[in-house]
Design an enzyme around this catalytic site. Structure first.
Site, short mmCIF file in Angstrom:
data_model
loop_
_atom_site.label_atom_id
_atom_site.label_comp_id
_atom_site.label_asym_id
_atom_site.label_seq_id
_atom_site.Cartn_x
_atom_site.Cartn_y
_atom_site.Cartn_z
N LYS A 38 0.85 -1.20 0.00
CA LYS A 38 0.00 0.00 0.00
C LYS A 38 0.88 1.25 0.00
O LYS A 38 1.77 1.39 0.83
CB LYS A 38 -0.90 0.00 1.24
N ASP A 92 -3.46 4.27 -1.93
CA ASP A 92 -4.34 4.74 -0.85
C ASP A 92 -4.29 6.28 -0.79
O ASP A 92 -3.67 6.84 0.11
CB ASP A 92 -3.85 4.10 0.46
N LEU A 93 -4.92 6.92 -1.76
CA LEU A 93 -4.90 8.40 -1.79
C LEU A 93 -6.23 9.00 -1.36
O LEU A 93 -6.37 10.22 -1.29
CB LEU A 93 -4.49 8.90 -3.18
N LYS A 94 -7.22 8.16 -1.09
CA LYS A 94 -8.52 8.60 -0.54
C LYS A 94 -9.04 9.84 -1.27
O LYS A 94 -9.23 10.91 -0.68
CB LYS A 94 -8.39 8.90 0.95
N PHE A 95 -9.30 9.70 -2.57
CA PHE A 95 -9.77 10.86 -3.35
C PHE A 95 -11.09 11.39 -2.81
O PHE A 95 -12.00 10.62 -2.48
CB PHE A 95 -9.95 10.46 -4.82
N HIS A 96 -11.20 12.71 -2.73
CA HIS A 96 -12.41 13.38 -2.24
C HIS A 96 -12.45 14.77 -2.88
O HIS A 96 -11.70 15.66 -2.48
CB HIS A 96 -12.36 13.49 -0.71
N ASP A 97 -13.29 14.92 -3.92
CA ASP A 97 -13.32 16.19 -4.66
C ASP A 97 -14.62 16.21 -5.46
O ASP A 97 -15.47 15.33 -5.26
CB ASP A 97 -12.08 16.27 -5.57
N ILE A 98 -14.76 17.15 -6.37
CA ILE A 98 -15.97 17.14 -7.19
C ILE A 98 -15.94 15.89 -8.09
O ILE A 98 -14.86 15.34 -8.38
CB ILE A 98 -16.11 18.43 -8.04
N THR A 115 -11.18 6.69 11.21
CA THR A 115 -11.28 6.24 12.60
C THR A 115 -10.78 7.31 13.58
O THR A 115 -11.01 7.22 14.76
CB THR A 115 -10.47 4.94 12.83
N ARG A 118 3.50 -1.46 10.71
CA ARG A 118 4.67 -1.61 11.57
C ARG A 118 5.02 -3.04 12.01
O ARG A 118 6.21 -3.36 12.11
CB ARG A 118 4.55 -0.66 12.77
O1 C5P Z 1 1.54 0.33 11.30
P1 C5P Z 1 0.08 0.00 11.25
O2 C5P Z 1 -0.20 -1.49 11.09
O3 C5P Z 1 -0.69 0.59 12.42
O4 C5P Z 1 -0.42 0.71 9.91
C1 C5P Z 1 -1.75 0.67 9.50
C2 C5P Z 1 -1.93 1.35 8.19
O5 C5P Z 1 -3.34 1.41 7.94
C3 C5P Z 1 -1.42 2.79 8.11
O6 C5P Z 1 -1.02 3.04 6.77
C4 C5P Z 1 -2.64 3.61 8.45
O7 C5P Z 1 -2.62 4.88 7.89
C5 C5P Z 1 -3.74 2.75 7.83
N1 C5P Z 1 -5.07 2.95 8.42
C6 C5P Z 1 -5.34 2.75 9.76
N2 C5P Z 1 -6.61 2.97 10.24
C7 C5P Z 1 -7.58 3.35 9.42
C8 C5P Z 1 -7.34 3.54 8.07
C9 C5P Z 1 -6.04 3.32 7.58
O8 C5P Z 1 -4.47 2.37 10.51
N3 C5P Z 1 -8.80 3.50 9.90
#
Ligand code: C5P
Length: 230
Positions: free
Chosen positions: A33, A60-66, A117, A208
């Protein structure tokens, strides 16, 4: 073998670090990702490099626009050949429909973020959204489903209900995954890979526990073994 269900979050500030990790991983075991930080640093060149190594890429750029702007961005992402791309369901029905029309079903997967979240009830009230976060998640997932998106990003705690509501074809992508012995880092509510899959998740976004492991390939293998029976 099962297709890879682990998506490794390449949360790095530069392409060199991302490629260093990718060299240690196996495209048979995971997908990758690329989020806003890394993409802003590297642009599409890194996507091509990772795809050349055989990896599927979730942009994973989460587009949000017109609607028109989001549709064009989705089209470009699909032309790059990424495996998955996402948009914000809060962009509304017209935007989601435009995104859907821009990507041929069965090619690049198009999924929606329901609600970040990081947003709690007070944040929702601030922007005039009535209801509990869980209700908004349900509403946004329904909207994505009605607009024929391929699925949503959701927490493992939401997957059981969403799977029941939207059936087996709707793709559920779940972050916040930790093994029992992993550090939770800054994640508030974590779920084990087994539990997330049992709850109905199709794909697990894991950062991580793999990227910071002494042996990322071994960590990835262990996570795969944990879910192999499901
Ligand atoms: O390191 P870790 O396992 O916590 O990374 C989780 C990945 O999922 C990160 O890229 C984080 O931005 C993404 N993410 C998240 N919670 C969300 C949406 C995306 O942890 N609700």
């Amino acid at each position: 073998m099962h297709e890879p269900r682990i998506i490794v979050a390449l949360d790095f500030p530069d392409g060199k670090s991302a490629l260093r990790l990718a060299h240690q991983l196996d495209p048979q075991l995971c997908r990758l990702k690329i989020g806003k930080e890394l993409f802003t640093a590297t642009g599409p060149q890194l996507i091509e490099q990772l795809m050349t190594k055989g990896f599927d890429v979730f942009l994973d750029l989460k587009f949000h626009d017109i609607p028109n702007t989001v549709a064009k961005a989705c089209q470009v992402a699909a032309h790059l050949g990424v495996w998955m791309v996402n948009v914000h369901a809060l962009g509304g029905r017209k935007m989601l429909q435009a995104a859907r029309e821009a990507i041929t079903p069965g090619t690049t997967k198009l999924i929606a973020v329901t609600l970040l979240t990081s947003m709690d009830q007070d944040d929702l009230a601030d922007i005039g959204l009535a209801g509990q976060p869980a209700q908004i998640v349900g509403r946004m997932a329904r909207l994505a489903y009605e607009c024929e998106l391929d699925g949503v990003v959701c927490s493992a705690l939401e997957t059981t209900q969403l799977r029941q509501q939207f059936g087996s074809e709707f793709c559920l992508v779940t972050p916040g995954i930790r093994m029992h012995d992993n550090n939770a880092d800054d994640q508030r509510r974590v779920t084990t890979p087994q539990q997330a899959i049992r709850n109905g998740a199709n794909y697990l976004v894991i950062g991580r526990p793999i990227t910071q492991a002494n042996d990322p390939l071994l960590a990835c293998q262990q996570l795969n073994s944990a879910i192999s029976g499901f």
